[in-house]
Motif scaffolding. Structure first.
Motif, PDB file in Angstrom:
ATOM      1  N   GLU A 272      19.228 -10.573  85.888  1.00  0.00           N
ATOM      2  CA  GLU A 272      18.103  -9.653  85.982  1.00  0.00           C
ATOM      3  C   GLU A 272      18.480  -8.195  85.909  1.00  0.00           C
ATOM      4  O   GLU A 272      19.776  -7.921  86.306  1.00  0.00           O
ATOM      5  CB  GLU A 272      17.165  -9.755  87.275  1.00  0.00           C
ATOM      6  N   ARG A 273      17.590  -7.304  85.649  1.00  0.00           N
ATOM      7  CA  ARG A 273      17.718  -5.755  85.633  1.00  0.00           C
ATOM      8  C   ARG A 273      19.090  -5.293  84.732  1.00  0.00           C
ATOM      9  O   ARG A 273      20.019  -4.821  85.120  1.00  0.00           O
ATOM     10  CB  ARG A 273      18.107  -5.424  87.157  1.00  0.00           C
ATOM     11  N   VAL A 274      19.173  -6.044  83.785  1.00  0.00           N
ATOM     12  CA  VAL A 274      20.240  -5.526  82.873  1.00  0.00           C
ATOM     13  C   VAL A 274      19.834  -4.320  82.188  1.00  0.00           C
ATOM     14  O   VAL A 274      18.760  -4.298  81.520  1.00  0.00           O
ATOM     15  CB  VAL A 274      20.786  -6.841  81.522  1.00  0.00           C
ATOM     16  N   GLU A 275      20.685  -3.312  82.179  1.00  0.00           N
ATOM     17  CA  GLU A 275      20.248  -1.915  81.728  1.00  0.00           C
ATOM     18  C   GLU A 275      21.275  -1.161  80.517  1.00  0.00           C
ATOM     19  O   GLU A 275      21.141  -0.111  80.334  1.00  0.00           O
ATOM     20  CB  GLU A 275      19.936  -1.135  82.811  1.00  0.00           C
ATOM     21  N   THR A 276      22.598  -1.577  80.797  1.00  0.00           N
ATOM     22  CA  THR A 276      23.755  -1.219  79.982  1.00  0.00           C
ATOM     23  C   THR A 276      24.322  -2.144  79.182  1.00  0.00           C
ATOM     24  O   THR A 276      24.366  -3.281  79.229  1.00  0.00           O
ATOM     25  CB  THR A 276      24.728  -0.360  80.932  1.00  0.00           C
ATOM     26  N   ALA A 277      24.962  -1.616  77.995  1.00  0.00           N
ATOM     27  CA  ALA A 277      25.664  -2.332  76.954  1.00  0.00           C
ATOM     28  C   ALA A 277      26.823  -2.936  77.735  1.00  0.00           C
ATOM     29  O   ALA A 277      27.209  -4.052  77.428  1.00  0.00           O
ATOM     30  CB  ALA A 277      25.941  -1.668  75.762  1.00  0.00           C
TER      31      ALA A 277
ATOM     32  N   GLN B  80      17.803 -10.257  81.088  1.00  0.00           N
ATOM     33  CA  GLN B  80      16.437  -9.682  81.359  1.00  0.00           C
ATOM     34  C   GLN B  80      16.408  -8.460  82.039  1.00  0.00           C
ATOM     35  O   GLN B  80      17.331  -8.197  83.126  1.00  0.00           O
ATOM     36  CB  GLN B  80      15.580 -10.498  82.276  1.00  0.00           C
ATOM     37  N   GLY B  81      15.825  -7.213  81.343  1.00  0.00           N
ATOM     38  CA  GLY B  81      15.973  -6.093  81.951  1.00  0.00           C
ATOM     39  C   GLY B  81      15.315  -4.904  81.029  1.00  0.00           C
ATOM     40  O   GLY B  81      14.997  -5.127  79.859  1.00  0.00           O
ATOM     41  N   TYR B  82      15.423  -3.599  81.315  1.00  0.00           N
ATOM     42  CA  TYR B  82      14.975  -2.468  80.737  1.00  0.00           C
ATOM     43  C   TYR B  82      15.914  -2.280  79.296  1.00  0.00           C
ATOM     44  O   TYR B  82      15.212  -1.703  78.425  1.00  0.00           O
ATOM     45  CB  TYR B  82      14.994  -1.307  81.540  1.00  0.00           C
TER      46      TYR B  82
ATOM     47  N   LEU C 100      23.938  -7.585  69.686  1.00  0.00           N
ATOM     48  CA  LEU C 100      23.292  -8.020  70.796  1.00  0.00           C
ATOM     49  C   LEU C 100      22.358  -7.089  71.507  1.00  0.00           C
ATOM     50  O   LEU C 100      21.389  -7.051  71.815  1.00  0.00           O
ATOM     51  CB  LEU C 100      24.081  -9.006  71.729  1.00  0.00           C
ATOM     52  N   ALA C 101      23.113  -5.761  71.380  1.00  0.00           N
ATOM     53  CA  ALA C 101      22.502  -4.564  72.108  1.00  0.00           C
ATOM     54  C   ALA C 101      21.558  -3.892  71.176  1.00  0.00           C
ATOM     55  O   ALA C 101      20.381  -3.096  71.560  1.00  0.00           O
ATOM     56  CB  ALA C 101      23.532  -3.532  72.403  1.00  0.00           C
ATOM     57  N   ALA C 102      21.314  -4.332  70.158  1.00  0.00           N
ATOM     58  CA  ALA C 102      20.361  -3.637  69.072  1.00  0.00           C
ATOM     59  C   ALA C 102      18.821  -4.015  69.524  1.00  0.00           C
ATOM     60  O   ALA C 102      18.457  -5.049  69.884  1.00  0.00           O
ATOM     61  CB  ALA C 102      20.639  -4.157  67.744  1.00  0.00           C
TER      62      ALA C 102
END
Length: 791
Positions: free
Chosen positions: A733-738, A753-755, A789-791
């Motif tokens: 959870e709360r994944v926010e950076t590459a 899951q995250g912003y 994946l980050a796209a």
């Protein structure tokens, strides 16, 4: 002779009417004695009436020709008066007799007849040539004497009869001699008077005999009672006691001697006050018994404490004064019993009514009684007074895991530690469950209380050794300080508010009451009232945050997140209104609505999209959650495999057995079960062992810290290895950076899951999100370089 026989027959009829016929001679003799005693008692008054009547008649006829005959009549009547008074005096001086012979009755009857004859002659002597006034005096005097005589002789009907008949006969003959209408009327009235007097006399005698029969029966019963009392002394647990007029023990029974712990001969003749004083009875109790003795008053159920054989005992005594036949006080008699066991039981019940039987602390009821007095006393001493609420953390876990016996021992140990931390005069109370209260003076004010609260939290957080178990709990405290007298209800309410604020801030902390807490409490109450209508007003709305599948970041599902758009306050965070809903039981209605709406939304999405819904511990309490979810799935048409229910460790802690059983039912129909916020509790691994979860969601705090904290990074990696070994999916959870994504990909985390991917969004935006994702998947399916994946 025929006249005698007729009179005897009349007397027999009288005896039958008053109840003497057929009785044994002893009883008849006693009844005759009482009849004679009743007649003799009124003799002086009757004789005085005779003397007065003589004087009236002589004065009325002082100038009449019949005066010489009246004087002669007066001499005869005076002779009988003197004779009767001498007999009365002799009777008074003689010893009391309880039996009278038939001869004595005959004498009394003859004496009454003589008086009746003398009075019957008076109208015949005085009536001839008498004036109307004189005749009126004669009639009045005679009527008075008939009435007085019948009253005085009423206890002896035969004497009444022989007195009234000759007296009335003489008066009737005198009246008939003139045969005027007035004389005829007076004769009728006299006969009516005689009839009433005879009837009253018979009823009076009948009552007297009935009373004597009752006394006789009572005496017979007394003999039976005596036998019963002897049996009572021989076999019952109680015992009889007797005191003479000087207060000394008499007729000491063996049972009484056994109770007193002394030989019966030693007690015989001993002064009762001296014995009780030697046995250690309190002076107040002895004084009460002595006062009853001196005033000759009965007493009942007086309890006294004494020492017998070196052991404390309790006696319960009842007694009444005793009098002899002459009415003289001869002492006391009564019954006693040893009520030590009953008294100890009563003391135990009293203790249980005021103290907690598990910990020995004051209970809630007694604490409420003491609280106002303690606060008022502190105010008089001008010393701040404090009330401290103590609520244990994690106690339910201990109780459920180790059993109630261990839980009770833990509570007792908590009280011991609390008593060791507060002054000796402080009150320690258990309010119920795992809630405690302390009442104490606080001369140092809030700084002193803050230090005390810190010590309490520290000491209660240290492990408890209960049997072979090593138990760890914590405590949250609410404190109120006052310098003015306050009622118990106000103080308890304020301490409870402070405790509520402490628990909102996290466990193992404390808060001191502030007036603004009241405002915040009122605000919460208003908000809670609005929340009760939020569903019907359409103010609740679900937002959906997607979670993606690695490694290609394709949408795997959504987590349904509840939002409340208040018409006046705007958007209210779930962290504010969800606790309110859980505390007020609104969570069941709201949770049902969330499940229904989330399933309905998922049913309209593509078939591979999963919908995750959070559950509260309160939703498990009614016991029909599994049935409700089955109904919702059937109603919305959503396949069970597409519903994922998220529970936190706190849900499992509250009632693990019932919750796990419900989760097993849901898993059996295909619903997925995920453990949310994994790693924040202290028993996560035990729950993984007890229940086969489908997914674990790592708490976001670890994800946010792992790029800066090596330990957090290692914990996340260890959790990933654990889930692979258990065959359980893993969500971060709360994944926010590459950088976070690259690491999670390396450890083969299943879902993210995250912003970084998307914020929670309304249902319409979620549909757009899915459509955009499907287009991206279509493009990446063509030859060319894959999208990162980050796209």
């Amino acid at each position: 002779m025929r006249g005698e026989g007729l009179l005897s027959a009349v007397f027999r009829v009288q005896d039958r009417f008053i109840g003497l016929a057929g009785q044994d001679p002893e009883f008849v003799g006693r009844a005759h004695a009482e009849q004679i005693r009743a007649v003799v008692r009124l003799t002086p008054a009757m004789m005085l009436g005779n003397v007065f009547s003589i004087a009236v008649l002589l004065v009325s006829y002082s100038t009449h020709a019949a005066l010489p005959l009246l004087v002669l009549w007066s001499v005869v009547l005076s002779f009988f008066v003197v004779r009767s008074l001498r007999a009365w005096r002799a009777f008074r001086q003689a010893p009391p007799r309880n039996w009278a012979s038939p001869r004595a009755i005959r004498r009394a009857t003859v004496n009454a007849a003589l008086f009746g004859i003398v009075w019957g002659m008076m109208p015949l002597i005085s009536n001839p040539d008498s004036g109307d006034g004189q005749r009126l005096v004669v009639t009045a005097v005679l009527t008075g004497m008939l009435s007085a005589g019948s009253f005085a002789l009423s206890a002896l009907p035969r004497a009444t009869l022989v007195f009234l008949l000759p007296a009335t006969l003489g008066s009737t003959l005198a009246l008939l001699a003139r045969m005027t209408a007035v004389d005829l009327l007076l004769g009728i009235l006299q006969f009516a008077l005689v009839g009433v007097a005879l009837l009253a006399s018979h009823h009076h005698a009948r009552m007297l005999v009935s009373h004597l029969r009752a006394e006789r029966d009572a005496l017979e019963q007394k003999g039976v009672i005596g036998l019963l009392l002897k049996s009572f002394e021989d076999h019952a647990s109680d015992w009889l006691w007797h005191l003479d007029g000087a207060g000394r023990f008499r007729h000491v029974s063996q049972r009484f001697a056994d109770a007193a712990g002394l030989p019966a001969p030693e007690i015989e003749g001993m002064s009762a006050p001296a014995h009780l004083h030697r046995a250690g009875v309190k002076p107040g109790s002895i004084a009460r018994l002595i006062l009853a003795f001196r005033r000759q008053r009965a007493f009942r159920d007086v309890e006294i404490g004494l020492t017998i054989g070196g052991k404390p005992r309790w006696w319960r005594l009842s007694g009444e004064p005793a009098f002899d036949n002459a009415g003289r006080f001869v002492g006391f008699r009564g019954v006693g019993s040893d009520v030590t066991e009953a008294r100890e039981s009563a003391d135990r019940l009293s203790y249980l009514a005021h103290y907690d039987n598990v910990t020995g602390a004051v209970n809630r009821g007694r604490f409420g009684e003491l609280l106002c007095g303690l606060a008022a006393g502190a105010s008089l001493r001008q010393t701040p007074f404090a009330l401290v609420y103590v609520d244990l953390d994690f106690f339910k876990v201990v109780n459920d895991r180790h059993g109630h016996r261990t839980g009770d021992l833990l509570l007792a140990a908590v009280v011991e530690r609390l008593r060791a931390l507060v002054p000796a005069e402080a009150i320690v109370a258990r309010l119920g469950g795992d809630e405690f209260a302390l009442a104490l003076d606080a001369p140092g004010g809030e700084p002193e209380l803050a230090a005390l609260a810190g010590r309490i939290i520290t000491h209660l957080s240290e492990p408890f050794e209960i049997g072979e178990a090593r138990l760890t709990i914590g405590a949250s405290l609410g404190i109120v300080v006052t310098e003015t007298p306050s009622d118990a209800e106000t103080l308890l309410h304020q301490a409870d508010l402070a405790l509520y604020m402490a628990k909102e801030s996290g466990r193992r902390t404390f808060r001191i009451f502030r007036p603004d807490m009241e405002d915040r409490q009122r605000d919460r109450a208003l908000l809670e009232a609005d929340l009760a209508h939020a569903i019907t007003r359409g103010e609740l709305e679900l937002y959906y945050q997607p979670f993606v599948r690695t490694p290609r970041a394709t949408a795997a599902g959504f987590e349904a997140l509840l939002r409340w758009k208040h018409p006046e306050r705007g958007m209210i965070p779930p962290a504010i209104f969800i606790p309110l809903a859980e505390k007020s039981s609104l969570i069941n209605r709201i949770g049902d609505w969330v499940l229904r709406e989330a399933c309905r939304a998922a049913a309209a999405m593509p078939g591979d999209i999963v919908m995750a819904v959070n559950l509260s511990s309160r939703q498990f309490e009614p016991g029909h959650l599994a049935a409700d979810i089955r109904g919702i799935l059937a109603e919305t048409g959503l396949a069970p495999q597409r519903l994922e229910l998220e529970v936190t460790e706190s849900v499992l802690i509250d009632n693990p057995d019932a919750v796990i059983e419900c989760l097993r039912e849901l898993k059996a129909i295909g619903v997925r079960i995920a453990m949310d916020d994994f790693g924040t509790g202290f028993s996560s691994l035990s729950y993984l062992w007890r229940f086969p979860f489908d997914k674990i969601k790592i708490d976001g705090a670890f994800i946010s810290a792992m790029t800066q904290d090596r330990t957090a990074r290692d914990i996340v990696q260890a959790i990933a290895m654990l889930t692979r070994q258990l065959g359980v999916e893993l969500t971060a959870e709360r994944v926010e950076t590459a950088e976070e994504i690259r690491f999670l990909k390396e450890i083969r985390c299943d879902y993210l899951q995250g912003y970084f991917f998307a914020r929670p969004m309304p249902l319409a935006d979620a549909a757009v999100y899915l459509l955009a994702g499907s287009r991206r998947r279509g493009r990446t399916a063509q030859p060319g370089r894959p999208k990162p994946l980050a796209a």
